[in-house]
Write a protein that holds these residues in place. Structure first.
Motif, PDB file in Angstrom:
ATOM      1  N   GLY A   1      -3.489   0.608   2.629  1.00  0.00           N
ATOM      2  CA  GLY A   1      -2.727   1.828   2.835  1.00  0.00           C
ATOM      3  C   GLY A   1      -1.292   1.533   3.223  1.00  0.00           C
ATOM      4  O   GLY A   1      -0.814   0.398   3.108  1.00  0.00           O
ATOM      5  N   LYS A   2      -0.586   2.540   3.694  1.00  0.00           N
ATOM      6  CA  LYS A   2       0.810   2.391   4.102  1.00  0.00           C
ATOM      7  C   LYS A   2       0.902   1.346   5.214  1.00  0.00           C
ATOM      8  O   LYS A   2       0.090   1.321   6.138  1.00  0.00           O
ATOM      9  CB  LYS A   2       1.355   3.733   4.592  1.00  0.00           C
ATOM     10  CG  LYS A   2       2.825   3.694   5.019  1.00  0.00           C
ATOM     11  CD  LYS A   2       3.296   5.072   5.403  1.00  0.00           C
ATOM     12  CE  LYS A   2       4.712   5.048   5.961  1.00  0.00           C
ATOM     13  NZ  LYS A   2       5.685   4.540   4.983  1.00  0.00           N
TER      14      LYS A   2
ATOM     15  N   GLY B   1       0.813  -1.204   0.000  1.00  0.00           N
ATOM     16  CA  GLY B   1       0.000   0.000   0.000  1.00  0.00           C
ATOM     17  C   GLY B   1       0.852   1.262   0.000  1.00  0.00           C
ATOM     18  O   GLY B   1       2.047   1.204   0.291  1.00  0.00           O
ATOM     19  N   PRO B   2       0.290   2.376  -0.385  1.00  0.00           N
ATOM     20  CA  PRO B   2      -1.106   2.528  -0.775  1.00  0.00           C
ATOM     21  C   PRO B   2      -1.363   1.972  -2.171  1.00  0.00           C
ATOM     22  O   PRO B   2      -0.562   2.164  -3.086  1.00  0.00           O
ATOM     23  CB  PRO B   2      -1.325   4.046  -0.725  1.00  0.00           C
ATOM     24  CG  PRO B   2       0.027   4.639  -0.880  1.00  0.00           C
ATOM     25  CD  PRO B   2       0.999   3.680  -0.290  1.00  0.00           C
ATOM     26  N   TYR B   3      -2.488   1.271  -2.292  1.00  0.00           N
ATOM     27  CA  TYR B   3      -2.838   0.616  -3.546  1.00  0.00           C
ATOM     28  C   TYR B   3      -4.339   0.694  -3.772  1.00  0.00           C
ATOM     29  O   TYR B   3      -5.131   0.447  -2.854  1.00  0.00           O
ATOM     30  CB  TYR B   3      -2.408  -0.855  -3.514  1.00  0.00           C
ATOM     31  CG  TYR B   3      -3.010  -1.678  -4.639  1.00  0.00           C
ATOM     32  CD1 TYR B   3      -2.371  -1.801  -5.862  1.00  0.00           C
ATOM     33  CD2 TYR B   3      -4.243  -2.311  -4.464  1.00  0.00           C
ATOM     34  CE1 TYR B   3      -2.949  -2.534  -6.896  1.00  0.00           C
ATOM     35  CE2 TYR B   3      -4.819  -3.050  -5.484  1.00  0.00           C
ATOM     36  CZ  TYR B   3      -4.170  -3.163  -6.701  1.00  0.00           C
ATOM     37  OH  TYR B   3      -4.746  -3.873  -7.724  1.00  0.00           O
TER      38      TYR B   3
ATOM     39  N   ASN C   1      -8.334   3.590  -1.663  1.00  0.00           N
ATOM     40  CA  ASN C   1      -7.224   2.646  -1.608  1.00  0.00           C
ATOM     41  C   ASN C   1      -7.686   1.379  -0.893  1.00  0.00           C
ATOM     42  O   ASN C   1      -8.276   1.447   0.181  1.00  0.00           O
ATOM     43  CB  ASN C   1      -6.025   3.240  -0.857  1.00  0.00           C
ATOM     44  CG  ASN C   1      -5.284   4.265  -1.689  1.00  0.00           C
ATOM     45  OD1 ASN C   1      -5.092   4.086  -2.883  1.00  0.00           O
ATOM     46  ND2 ASN C   1      -4.887   5.356  -1.051  1.00  0.00           N
TER      47      ASN C   1
ATOM     48  N   GLU D   1       0.443  -1.788   4.772  1.00  0.00           N
ATOM     49  CA  GLU D   1      -0.468  -2.889   4.468  1.00  0.00           C
ATOM     50  C   GLU D   1      -0.108  -3.504   3.123  1.00  0.00           C
ATOM     51  O   GLU D   1       0.560  -2.873   2.290  1.00  0.00           O
ATOM     52  CB  GLU D   1      -1.917  -2.405   4.451  1.00  0.00           C
ATOM     53  CG  GLU D   1      -2.384  -1.830   5.772  1.00  0.00           C
ATOM     54  CD  GLU D   1      -3.790  -1.289   5.704  1.00  0.00           C
ATOM     55  OE1 GLU D   1      -4.473  -1.271   6.739  1.00  0.00           O
ATOM     56  OE2 GLU D   1      -4.212  -0.858   4.601  1.00  0.00           O
TER      57      GLU D   1
ATOM     58  N   ASP E   1     -11.694   7.233   0.986  1.00  0.00           N
ATOM     59  CA  ASP E   1     -10.395   6.695   0.590  1.00  0.00           C
ATOM     60  C   ASP E   1     -10.633   5.403  -0.184  1.00  0.00           C
ATOM     61  O   ASP E   1     -11.096   4.409   0.372  1.00  0.00           O
ATOM     62  CB  ASP E   1      -9.550   6.417   1.836  1.00  0.00           C
ATOM     63  CG  ASP E   1      -8.193   5.817   1.503  1.00  0.00           C
ATOM     64  OD1 ASP E   1      -7.833   5.759   0.312  1.00  0.00           O
ATOM     65  OD2 ASP E   1      -7.498   5.382   2.445  1.00  0.00           O
TER      66      ASP E   1
END
Length: 244
Positions: free
Chosen positions: A126-127, A107-109, A123, A129, A121
């Motif tokens: 996230g960061k 992530g973020p994806y 995504n 993850e 959001d």
């Protein structure tokens, strides 16, 4: 082809060994994994001894199809494909093999092409993850029951790990994204997202967003997919992901 399978296996084992040696000094305060993290670490190590069955040359086209599906989602494939015997819905497939691939994205994806929803959001992870995916080729009609596939993961920097159940594309995407939408706006958000989600080819495809933490994450994907009244058992496949 046997040589190619051995080469893939060697690459996987070397990658696992290299990742283990790459643990930074800051992680030495927790020298060993315990509990569920240790169990996940053992499952991934055991997966390195499994024999993938997606090697015959006449199945390479199906493997390529599965990889394109994975790349279409914007994920990086694992080290080698896997497969299940006597499960293909495609006529003429040798031994009824269903080849499959797995992959991951840090992530973020967000799913490519997913529309934006104001104030939400979109995504999927996230960061800190990781999104894991499993894509088979040869599963045409997916069962209503999307359970059966799992991912075992282990963060070699933090010594954290665990197991996560994988789910169908639609259920995973809509469940994850709609959970962030206030109740009064869920119907509107669903109307925006559903056409794109439903257009994603998803027969047999499984997803799992996981809070792995940042670091080098080893993972093994394995389990079962049910379709056309039969259950396909897939051997593990291993991957390595750098999560920010």
């Amino acid at each position: 082809m046997r040589h190619h399978r051995s080469l893939r296996r060697t690459v996987a084992v070397l990658a696992i060994a290299s990742a283990a040696l790459a643990v930074p000094a800051t992680a030495t305060a927790t020298p060993t994994a315990t509990g569920v993290a240790a169990a996940a670490q053992e499952a991934i190590a055991a997966a390195g001894t499994a024999t993938d069955v997606a090697g015959p040359a006449d199945l390479l086209g199906l493997v390529d199809t599965a990889n394109k599906g994975l790349e279409g989602l914007g994920l990086t494939p694992f080290f080698y494909p896997t497969g299940a015997l006597n499960c293909s819905a495609l006529p003429g497939t040798p031994f009824g093999i269903v080849p499959a691939v797995a992959g991951a994205a840090p992530g973020p994806y967000a799913i490519p092409g997913l529309p934006t929803v104001p104030g939400v959001d979109t995504n999927l992870v996230g960061k800190g993850e990781t999104l894991f995916a499993f894509v088979p080729a040869g599963v045409v009609n997916d069962a209503a029951d999307k359970t059966g596939m799992q991912v075992a993961w282990f963060n070699v920097n933090t010594f954290q790990g665990g197991f996560a159940d994988m789910g169908g594309v639609g259920e995973t995407l809509m469940g994850t994204l709609l959970a962030r939408v206030p109740a009064q706006f869920k119907a509107i958000a669903e109307g925006i997202l559903a056409p794109v989600v439903n257009a994603i080819p998803s027969a047999g495809v499984r997803l799992a967003p996981v809070e792995t933490g940042s670091g080098t994450v080893l993972a093994a994907v394995f389990g079962q997919v049910t379709h056309d009244g039969q259950t396909c058992a897939f051997l593990p496949t291993i991957g390595l992901t750098q999560v920010g």
